[in-house]
Write a protein that holds these residues in place. Sequence first.
Motif, short mmCIF file in Angstrom:
data_model
loop_
_atom_site.label_atom_id
_atom_site.label_comp_id
_atom_site.label_asym_id
_atom_site.label_seq_id
_atom_site.Cartn_x
_atom_site.Cartn_y
_atom_site.Cartn_z
N ALA A 205 18.05 -49.71 45.88
CA ALA A 205 17.31 -49.81 44.62
C ALA A 205 17.52 -51.11 43.86
O ALA A 205 16.96 -51.28 42.78
CB ALA A 205 17.70 -48.64 43.72
N VAL B 57 11.90 -47.52 41.72
CA VAL B 57 12.62 -47.07 40.53
C VAL B 57 11.76 -47.29 39.28
O VAL B 57 11.65 -46.42 38.41
CB VAL B 57 13.97 -47.78 40.40
N VAL C 147 16.03 -41.44 37.11
CA VAL C 147 16.25 -42.01 38.44
C VAL C 147 17.68 -42.53 38.55
O VAL C 147 18.15 -43.29 37.69
CB VAL C 147 15.27 -43.17 38.73
N ALA D 98 19.56 -45.10 40.63
CA ALA D 98 19.25 -46.26 41.47
C ALA D 98 20.50 -46.64 42.25
O ALA D 98 21.43 -47.21 41.70
CB ALA D 98 18.77 -47.41 40.60
N GLY E 28 16.44 -47.44 35.59
CA GLY E 28 17.23 -46.42 36.28
C GLY E 28 18.71 -46.54 35.97
O GLY E 28 19.19 -47.55 35.47
N SER F 297 22.21 -47.04 37.42
CA SER F 297 22.70 -47.63 38.66
C SER F 297 23.96 -46.93 39.15
O SER F 297 24.77 -46.42 38.36
CB SER F 297 22.98 -49.12 38.47
#
Length: 250
Positions: free
Chosen positions: A14, A23, A33, A35, A47, A49
């Motif tokens: 991502a 994403v 989301v 990522a 997103g 992470s």
Amino acid sequence: MNADRRPAALVTGAAGGIGGAIVAALGDAGWDVLAVDLRPDPETGPGASFAADLTTREGNRAAVEHALDRFGRLDAIVANAGMQHVAPVADFPEDRWDALLALMLTSPFLLAKYAWPALAASGDGRIVAVASAHAQVASPFKSAYVSAKHGVLGLVKTLALEGAEQGITATAVCPGFVRTPLVEAQIGDQARAHGLPEEDVLRDVILAPHAVKRLLEPEEIAATVAFLLGPAGRAFTGVPVTMDLGWTAR
């Protein structure tokens, strides 16, 4: 999916390219989301992470568990992480073979396995593997990549059959060549493998199988993934969704 809560997805690979575009597209569509990347940059991109080595069982399990801890649910897996190595079979490094298969075939299997109860609980669970036209055709000097992508298409078919009664669908998006760092990075290797100048590789090697002579853009792949995860994507399962600019029409 429960309409009073935002759906949640886990997207791998991502940090940029196709994954970053996915994403962003899912974020715009109202998804939470996670990522996931080997070296995510929390300062860039949408997103939440999460760093994980997806060539390991521990990394895949940790990614799924973190998504569930953070969002309290998991409605979709997008297995997008990829890598490439270009070399003849006789010279292909065995450790690179192992790494490519681990990332692009074993990781999608592990993510599906670990997320399966959550996807079933969603009632509308989705699995999308970003495969490649190389899931359906082959090219020389890419034995590991082609093998992994063919394998992930078989995996998606199996997941679709096993998931049908639990409301889980599985599809494989199969694009041609996309304008990403992964494609740009292989130009030198392709030049050496084919004995061509680098400036001729894009035209004579990379775009040669495309009927339409252009690279796909990451946002085109992301829009297709968002469609497959949306209401109109419910009918797609166990199939390749091919967007290859005419490559496999030959």
